[in-house]
Design an enzyme around this catalytic site. Structure first.
Site, PDB file in Angstrom:
ATOM      1  N   GLU A 249       0.822  -1.205   0.000  1.00 22.39           N
ATOM      2  CA  GLU A 249       0.000   0.000   0.000  1.00 22.39           C
ATOM      3  C   GLU A 249       0.865   1.267   0.000  1.00 22.39           C
ATOM      4  O   GLU A 249       1.806   1.386   0.799  1.00 22.39           O
ATOM      5  CB  GLU A 249      -0.925  -0.041   1.227  1.00 22.39           C
ATOM      6  N   THR A 291      -5.725   1.791  -5.502  1.00 16.24           N
ATOM      7  CA  THR A 291      -5.332   0.377  -5.388  1.00 16.24           C
ATOM      8  C   THR A 291      -6.033  -0.480  -6.438  1.00 16.24           C
ATOM      9  O   THR A 291      -5.413  -1.342  -7.070  1.00 16.24           O
ATOM     10  CB  THR A 291      -5.708  -0.195  -4.007  1.00 16.24           C
ATOM     11  N   HIS A 406      -1.459   3.256   4.820  1.00 10.12           N
ATOM     12  CA  HIS A 406      -2.456   4.033   4.076  1.00 10.12           C
ATOM     13  C   HIS A 406      -2.637   5.379   4.761  1.00 10.12           C
ATOM     14  O   HIS A 406      -2.593   5.456   5.987  1.00 10.12           O
ATOM     15  CB  HIS A 406      -3.787   3.270   4.037  1.00 10.12           C
TER      16      HIS A 406
HETATM   17  C1  GP9 Z   1      -8.918  -0.543   0.476  1.00  8.95           C
HETATM   18  C2  GP9 Z   1      -7.471  -0.415   0.156  1.00  8.95           C
HETATM   19  C3  GP9 Z   1      -7.061   1.017  -0.003  1.00  8.95           C
HETATM   20  O1  GP9 Z   1      -9.406  -1.825   0.528  1.00  8.95           O
HETATM   21  O2  GP9 Z   1      -7.126  -1.208  -0.898  1.00  8.95           O
HETATM   22  O3  GP9 Z   1      -7.505   1.579  -1.159  1.00  8.95           O
HETATM   23  P1  GP9 Z   1      -6.891   2.921  -1.772  1.00  8.95           P
HETATM   24  O4  GP9 Z   1      -7.527   4.070  -1.039  1.00  8.95           O
HETATM   25  O5  GP9 Z   1      -5.423   2.902  -1.577  1.00  8.95           O
HETATM   26  O6  GP9 Z   1      -7.268   2.858  -3.191  1.00  8.95           O
HETATM   27 MN    MN Z   2      -3.741   1.803  -2.170  1.00  6.59          MN
END
Ligand code: GP9
Ligand code: MN
Length: 611
Positions: A249, A291, A406
């Site tokens: 992430e 993501t 995140h």
């Molecule tokens: C949510 C995670 C984060 O399930 O994959 O998403 P993002 O905000 O980075 O697109």
């Molecule tokens: Mn992400």
């Protein structure tokens, strides 16, 4: 008669349905509230739809108005109830694509009786009450209405809707264009406004799809360059082995080998760079779908869309995704992610792309202690995933999506294994601490892979999904990179994410090949000895001698071996001096065309013509 009495019957119906919807939100759905504004939004959101909806009753002749009000109330209640029943099974809300998704109907078909309870009659009791009250003189609705009265109600509706949308936008900027999780949309817009929004999305994309023809498909598909397998050293080297992918992430490449007070931010990734193929010139190509866009790129080798998330807007297209291709080569495929399964519409599109299994939040034990921010922390996520992974039928394709690093980059003090970066900008400062945590989680996962024996017969790929620090943090990032300011050229360079490919039996090597997420699909298929030349894709094998060194970012900027083009300026590498546009010219059209072709494939659902 004043306006209030003129619309008394409608106000009564609205009040009952408003109250009912709010109770249903609280009792039948799980809609976590993070702060007070969200609670206000949740409470208010049925109203903006209801007022406009009941304007319809005023179009009816006076004698029929009572019946129309009752019908409107019944239809509203029925749709709300349908959502409740669907939610009981899928913990998700209805969408138009889902209504036409026979797979889901099949799933729910057998258990539909179990999903309907006798007590559900309570969902409709207010309708009886309404029918009774509308007969009383006080609520009579058969008087004549002047056009100005009708207009008034409509204007009330528009005013309420405007206030509602402004609050929703404050609560979550770019709510509609970033098209997040349905749960967030329903919380902010309300079930019914959400359904209207969904209908709009649907009609727009079905129009583009309806107008597409076999000829469009042929024309576009014949123009797409063919990928050639010129990779004699590595083609088929991992034939029949498992494929494990880890999405890191928000991990950008600049954190590698970075130190704060002499401490490495990513000690494990730095090691991994030595024991695997490490690409230090590799870019994310994601757009608003973040993501989910990276997942789309990796599995399809198509570009994500210029606005919105393709996972949300085109989940039922025909694709030719990695899991499908691998399945026809005997593979089982699964995704592991500790968040709500409907986030980014994953539960729906994973089925389309041919995944056999999705281990989402419900497969994990998520507690107050082991979660933070979006959910399950990466260490327990990997820990709890291991037993599932070990049981997968082999060979498998398993994809892990981490979460802790995140925005806003939160981590408990005892797991903060590095000092925050000393800068005022909290986002940039904290970012290093969560990257450090994710690095440790990954180290532990690799240990587990080794002790389970899976490491020996699996290709393991680790990559960053997209940027973590946006352009807004220019100043702090200039400090991090020891530069006076950051130029547009630097901003493109910052879109580099790390990529590691560990192939059993192969030594580590750093490769400065320019590439992007779109290249992973052909690269990995070739390692597994699966040809990809007949399959439509825009990437090329990163190990191939004929790899195409033109990496196009979703906003149209691009990177080649010698140049970076962004903001209509051509810069020469490695120092980023602006040069005459002529140097970038050969690629400008090509980059635009690639994005355009890919968009047309998705909007027109053109791959269906190839089946
Ligand atoms: C949510 C995670 C984060 O399930 O994959 O998403 P993002 O905000 O980075 O697109
Ligand atoms: Mn992400």
């Amino acid at each position: 008669m004043n306006a209030k009495t003129k619309h008394a019957a409608i106000f009564l119906a609205i009040s009952l349905l408003w109250l009912k919807t709010y109770i249903v939100y609280k009792v039948s759905f799980t809609l976590p509230i993070d702060h007070f504004l969200q609670e206000i939004l949740l409470f208010l959101n049925p109203l903006s739809f209801l007022v406009l909806y009941f304007c319809l009753a005023n179009l009816a002749p006076p004698a029929k108005r009572r019946r129309i009000i009752l019908w409107l109330s019944f239809i509203y209640s029925f749709i709300l109830y349908a959502n409740v029943v669907y939610y009981r099974f899928f913990t998700d809300f209805l969408t138009i694509p889902v209504l036409f998704q026979t797979k889901n109907v099949g799933d729910i078909g057998n258990s539909v009786y179990e999903l309907i309870y006798l007590t559900d009659i309570f969902f409709f009791v207010d309708l009886f009450l309404l029918a009774y009250l509308l007969k009383q003189t006080r609520w009579k609705s058969d008087h004549r209405l002047k056009p100005v009265d009708r207009r008034k109600l409509f204007l009330y509706g528009v005013a309420i809707l405007s206030v509602h949308l402004i609050l929703a936008e404050i609560n979550r900027p770019q709510l509609l264009t970033r098209t997040f999780d349905r749960e967030i949309l329903v919380k902010s817009l309300g079930t019914f406004n959400y359904h209207l929004y969904d209908i709009m999305l649907q009609s727009k994309s079905s129009m583009q799809k309806a107008l597409a023809s076999n000829m469009d498909a042929e024309e576009i598909l014949k123009n797409i360059k063919k990928d050639t397998v010129n990779n004699p050293e590595l083609y088929g080297i991992a034939k029949g082995e498992n494929l494990i992918m880890v999405s890191l992430e928000s991990t950008q490449n600049f954190v590698l080998n970075y130190e704060i007070n002499g401490e490495e931010v990513t000690p494990f990734l730095n090691e991994l760079a030595k024991s695997s193929y490490y690409f230090n010139n590799f870019y994310h190509q994601t757009g608003q779908g973040k993501t989910s866009d990276s997942e789309f790129l990796i599995d399809n080798s198509l570009y994500p869309l210029p606005r919105g998330a393709v996972f949300q807007t085109h989940p039922l297209n025909e694709y030719n995704a990695m899991p499908e291709i691998l399945k026809s080569n005997g593979y089982y495929s699964a995704v592991f992610h500790g968040n709500n399964k409907s986030f980014w519409n994953r539960d729906v599109i994973y089925k389309t792309m041919g995944y056999d299994k999705f281990y989402s939040e419900e497969y994990y034990n998520v507690t107050e202690e082991n979660s933070i921010n979006y959910g399950l922390k990466d260490i327990p996520f990997f820990e709890q995933s291991m037993p599932y992974l070990k049981k997968l039928p082999q060979p498998f394709y398993a994809r892990f999506i981490t979460l802790t690093n995140h925005h806003p980059y939160l981590i408990n003090e005892k797991e903060q294994w590095i000092e925050p970066y000393p800068v005022e900008d909290g986002t940039v400062s904290r970012y290093f601490t969560t990257v450090r945590y994710a690095d440790e989680a990954l180290r532990q996962f690799f240990e587990e892979l080794k002790s389970s024996g899976l490491y020996e017969n699996s290709v393991v790929v680790v990559y960053g999904d997209h940027y973590g620090i946006s352009e807004r943090h220019q100043e702090a990032m200039a400090d991090v990179l020891s530069k006076a300011t950051l130029t547009a050229y630097n901003q493109v360079e910052l879109q580099q994410v790390p990529l590691f490919i560990h192939v059993p039996g192969k030594k580590g090597k750093q490769l400065d090949t320019v590439g992007g997420q779109i290249d992973l699909k052909p690269t990995l298929l070739h390692l597994l000895g699966i040809e990809s030349k007949d399959d439509v894709h825009f990437g090329t094998d990163l190990f191939s001698k004929e790899h195409h060194e033109l990496t196009v970012l979703r906003n149209g900027s691009f990177v080649t071996e010698d140049y970076i083009y962004t903001n209509e300026t051509c810069y020469v590498k490695p120092f980023g001096a602006p040069v005459e546009e002529e140097k970038c010219k050969p690629y400008i059209e090509q980059a635009k065309e690639e994005l355009d072709q890919s968009d047309r494939i998705i909007y027109g659902d053109l791959l269906r013509f190839l089946k």
